[in-house]
Design a protein around this motif. Structure first.
Motif, short mmCIF file in Angstrom:
data_model
loop_
_atom_site.label_atom_id
_atom_site.label_comp_id
_atom_site.label_asym_id
_atom_site.label_seq_id
_atom_site.Cartn_x
_atom_site.Cartn_y
_atom_site.Cartn_z
N ALA A 48 0.80 -1.11 -0.12
CA ALA A 48 -0.06 -0.09 -0.07
C ALA A 48 0.95 1.26 -0.04
O ALA A 48 2.03 1.38 0.71
N ASP A 49 0.46 2.13 -0.59
CA ASP A 49 1.22 3.43 -0.82
C ASP A 49 0.86 4.10 0.58
O ASP A 49 0.01 3.69 1.25
N LEU A 52 -2.69 5.45 1.53
CA LEU A 52 -3.41 4.39 1.50
C LEU A 52 -3.49 3.91 2.96
O LEU A 52 -4.37 3.53 3.58
N CYS A 56 -6.12 3.50 5.84
CA CYS A 56 -6.57 2.17 6.27
C CYS A 56 -6.31 2.17 7.80
O CYS A 56 -7.28 1.48 8.63
N LYS A 90 -7.56 -3.18 3.57
CA LYS A 90 -6.67 -2.85 2.40
C LYS A 90 -7.38 -3.56 1.35
O LYS A 90 -7.39 -3.10 0.05
N ILE A 91 -8.01 -4.65 1.25
CA ILE A 91 -8.36 -5.51 0.09
C ILE A 91 -9.53 -4.56 -0.50
O ILE A 91 -9.75 -4.43 -1.62
N ALA A 93 -10.20 -1.47 0.09
CA ALA A 93 -9.83 -0.03 -0.53
C ALA A 93 -9.12 -0.56 -1.80
O ALA A 93 -9.44 0.46 -3.01
N LEU A 94 -8.30 -1.44 -2.06
CA LEU A 94 -7.85 -1.96 -3.55
C LEU A 94 -8.75 -2.15 -4.54
O LEU A 94 -8.69 -1.64 -5.62
N ARG A 95 -10.07 -2.87 -3.83
CA ARG A 95 -11.17 -3.05 -4.99
C ARG A 95 -11.92 -2.01 -5.27
O ARG A 95 -12.01 -1.65 -6.64
N GLN A 97 -10.34 1.01 -5.63
CA GLN A 97 -9.19 1.83 -6.56
C GLN A 97 -9.61 1.17 -7.78
O GLN A 97 -9.32 1.91 -8.99
N LYS A 98 -9.91 -0.07 -7.99
CA LYS A 98 -9.79 -0.68 -9.32
C LYS A 98 -11.03 -0.57 -10.03
O LYS A 98 -11.25 -0.72 -11.45
#
Length: 183
Positions: A48-49, A52, A56, A90-91, A93-95, A97-98
């Protein structure tokens, strides 16, 4: 307390119980000081950056405050619970973002697909529907919730009351069966 001034694992349990029972802000502040930087570092090490990871970590600690009643010391340590929440945040948040934003989606008419592509897609869709129908009911239901209902494994666990490990195992088995069937 240990000799280094850090609370022992069972002390963290007492902190969560104090938050749950009396909304103890001192206990929360101590948990926050201990876990927030560790959660942020954990998230950054896992890709994660920094922004983010910071966001989180804040959400994880807010979850700890609001959902302290959900912590079960017989199932996990406080650290395991906190880092599981972090991983799931995190998962999620990444979802998010995509997913394409509306301005990123194409506008206007798209080129018509070839008839061969349409027939191929129809055949794949039919085969997938048949493969899904042949799955055991418990596996099929979880696949449908995860992929058609767009739910995370944690959300499925919350809805069904099943342990997270059971959900992950059933989904993994179902995907293995689907891969084998669709070859």
């Amino acid at each position: 307390m240990r000799s280094n001034g850090q609370p022992r694992a069972d002390d963290w349990v007492n902190h969560v119980i104090r938050i749950r029972d009396t909304q103890d802000q001192v206990a929360f502040a101590e948990l926050f000081r201990h876990f927030a930087p560790r959660v942020k570092a954990f998230l950054m090490r896992s890709g994660a950056d920094p922004s983010l990871a910071e966001e989180c970590a804040q959400e994880v600690m807010a979850t700890l405050w609001h959902k302290a009643h959900m912590f079960d010391p017989t199932r996990a340590t406080v650290a395991t619970w906190v880092f599981t929440i972090a991983r799931n945040r995190k998962i999620d948040a990444l979802r998010k973002q995509k997913r394409p934003e509306p301005e990123d989606l194409p506008w206007g008419p798209e080129a018509e697909p070839d008839q061969e592509d349409i027939l191929s897609l129809q055949e794949e869709t039919r085969a997938l529907g048949q493969a899904l129908a042949e799955l055991p009911e418990k596996q099929r239901e979880l696949i449908e919730r995860a992929y058609f209902g767009d739910l995370s494994h944690s959300e499925i666990a919350a809805e069904t009351g099943l342990p997270l490990g059971t959900i992950k195992s059933r989904i993994r088995l179902a995907l293995d069966r689907l891969r084998h069937t669709m070859k």
